[in-house]
Design an enzyme around this catalytic site. Structure first.
Site, PDB file in Angstrom:
ATOM      1  N   ASP A  83      -0.673   0.045   5.986  1.00 25.82           N
ATOM      2  CA  ASP A  83      -1.959  -0.378   6.566  1.00 25.82           C
ATOM      3  C   ASP A  83      -3.159   0.338   5.946  1.00 25.82           C
ATOM      4  O   ASP A  83      -3.072   1.507   5.585  1.00 25.82           O
ATOM      5  CB  ASP A  83      -1.966  -0.082   8.063  1.00 25.82           C
ATOM      6  CG  ASP A  83      -0.934  -0.895   8.812  1.00 25.82           C
ATOM      7  OD1 ASP A  83      -0.098  -1.549   8.171  1.00 25.82           O
ATOM      8  OD2 ASP A  83      -0.966  -0.870  10.047  1.00 25.82           O
TER       9      ASP A  83
ATOM     10  N   ASP B 156       4.854 -10.142  10.933  1.00 25.58           N
ATOM     11  CA  ASP B 156       5.063  -8.704  10.719  1.00 25.58           C
ATOM     12  C   ASP B 156       6.551  -8.367  10.586  1.00 25.58           C
ATOM     13  O   ASP B 156       7.407  -9.255  10.627  1.00 25.58           O
ATOM     14  CB  ASP B 156       4.390  -7.962  11.894  1.00 25.58           C
ATOM     15  CG  ASP B 156       3.775  -6.645  11.487  1.00 25.58           C
ATOM     16  OD1 ASP B 156       4.187  -6.080  10.459  1.00 25.58           O
ATOM     17  OD2 ASP B 156       2.889  -6.158  12.214  1.00 25.58           O
TER      18      ASP B 156
HETATM   19  C1  GLA Z   1       1.777  -3.380  11.562  1.00 25.46           C
HETATM   20  C2  GLA Z   1       0.918  -4.141  10.550  1.00 25.46           C
HETATM   21  C3  GLA Z   1      -0.556  -4.067  10.976  1.00 25.46           C
HETATM   22  C4  GLA Z   1      -0.713  -4.608  12.380  1.00 25.46           C
HETATM   23  C5  GLA Z   1       0.220  -3.901  13.357  1.00 25.46           C
HETATM   24  C6  GLA Z   1       0.248  -4.591  14.718  1.00 25.46           C
HETATM   25  O1  GLA Z   1       1.522  -2.021  11.504  1.00 25.46           O
HETATM   26  O2  GLA Z   1       1.087  -3.599   9.271  1.00 25.46           O
HETATM   27  O3  GLA Z   1      -1.347  -4.788  10.060  1.00 25.46           O
HETATM   28  O4  GLA Z   1      -0.456  -5.987  12.379  1.00 25.46           O
HETATM   29  O5  GLA Z   1       1.544  -3.853  12.874  1.00 25.46           O
HETATM   30  O6  GLA Z   1       1.102  -3.989  15.628  1.00 25.46           O
END
Ligand code: GLA
Length: 388
Positions: A186, A129
């Site tokens: 997301d 990430d």
């Molecule tokens: C980010 C990523 C998500 C998830 C969260 C976890 O937002 O884009 O897919 O992995 O972090 O904290």
């Protein structure tokens, strides 16, 4: 070994949308068993991925990141063994910054020791990430560093880069060794979110930047969430959940553009509608076609298509000469959508046999073009074969 992974889009399940950081081994074991019992593993969804929240809050320097002993009392190696025994591959999560997005220890400055630890635990996939990256750090260098650390473990570990498409990452993802790379923010279980994700897809030249061993990733499948799950509609205009037709649209498009197929619903709550979508054999075959050519946007009615059009026609050539055509209707009313054969590489005088991949039946022969009235916020997908 590494570069032989992900010749077709990876498939699996990830914990984030359903559980967020609220992970525990007992529940996760149930989830894995449920995925297997319901036929998802057999259908190809074989990566079982922990997202953020598995880590211990304290890092012991020199040993690599540790797991939370309360959440995983049997230990991460044992949990990985359990998954492997069921037939899954084991996915885990870390982050290029000093902390993960949920503020657990991340791998910045510890890339080599963390990668070694993941390999010891039998990890087969690392999602990496992009939170809490120091201002003076170069993101591309950090992603290369973890890619290098993973290769040096000697274990084939699929590298899932998650920098949300920042810094034109599609142009350098492959240089890091990433097998999949996120191209936007997301996914959530709402129509508005789906439209946002569609816009991120439209900004990346998929046919130039996505293919075997390095696929663009527009994030998780939302089919089956049905308004449940910890992050179902977190942070969005809270509205109704996306629903069956939108799940169907998302799944169809993901299969066509060679997106990784990572489910995110709670498998223990899988309905028959959800299975109709996620276990659609004909579309899974499209996703896993060995040519791995991502769908392109076609012209319709002599006008250049754009990703912002309310009707879009996507076409994906398959290795055996068939072409899959998806008619996507983003309008809030039914619309007739047409795909002309000259935009697909065929002639207007050609005739094709067409199969409807949602109705699971042949719709007979078409000449010059194929069209259908597509219900509001829905799609129709056809597999076409030219008659010779
Ligand atoms: C980010 C990523 C998500 C998830 C969260 C976890 O937002 O884009 O897919 O992995 O972090 O904290």
């Amino acid at each position: 070994m590494q570069d032989l992974m992900a010749q077709t889009p990876p498939m699996g399940w990830n914990s984030w949308n359903t559980f967020m950081e609220d992970l525990d081994e007992k529940t996760l074991r149930e989830v894995a068993i449920s995925l297997k019992e319901q036929g998802f593993l057999e259908a190809g969804y074989n990566y079982f991925c922990l997202d953020d929240g598995w880590e211990d809050k304290n890092r012991h320097v020199g040993q690599g990141v540790d797991y939370d002993k309360k959440k995983f009392p049997s230990g991460m190696k044992a949990f990985g063994d359990f998954l492997h025994d069921l037939g899954f591959k084991f996915g885990i999560y870390s982050c290029a910054g000093t902390l993960t997005c949920c503020n657990y220890p991340a791998s910045y400055g510890y890339e080599y020791e963390d990668a070694a630890r993941f390999a010891e635990w039998g990890v087969d996939l690392v999602k990496y990430d992009n939170c809490h990256v120091p201002d003076d750090a170069n993101g591309m260098f950090l992603y290369r560093r973890m890619g290098q650390a993973l290769r040096e473990t000697g274990r084939p570990i699929l590298y899932s880069m998650c920098n949300w498409g920042f810094d034109a990452s599609e142009t350098w993802a492959r240089s890091t060794g990433a097998h999949i790379y996120r191209i936007g923010l997301d996914s959530r279980d709402t129509w508005e979110n789906f439209e946002t994700v569609l816009n991120s897809i439209g900004k990346v030249n998929l046919t130039a930047y996505s293919g075997a061993s390095c696929f663009a990733d527009p994030d998780f499948l939302i089919a089956g969430m049905n308004g449940e799950g910890a992050v179902s509609n977190l942070g969005e205009e809270i509205g109704p959940n996306a629903g069956y037709n939108v799940y169907k649209m998302q799944f169809s498009l993901w299969c066509m553009i060679c997106a990784p197929l990572i489910m995110s619903h709670d498998p223990r709550k899988t309905t028959s509608d959800t299975k109709n979508i996620l276990l659609n054999k004909e579309l899974l075959e499209v996703s896993q076609d060995p040519a791995s050519i991502p769908a392109y946007l076609c012209k319709i009615d002599k006008q250049e298509e754009t990703h912002r059009s309310k009707n879009t026609v996507w076409a994906k050539p398959l290795h055996n000469g068939d072409i899959v055509v998806g008619l996507f209707n983003r309008n809030d009313r039914p619309t007739i959508i047409t795909a002309a054969f000259n935009s697909l590489g065929w002639l207007m005088s050609d005739t094709v046999e067409a199969c409807d991949l949602w109705e699971h039946k042949s719709i007979g022969v078409s000449r010059g073009y194929i069209n259908a009235e597509v219900p509001a916020r829905d799609c129709a997908v056809f597999r076409l074969r030219r008659k010779k």
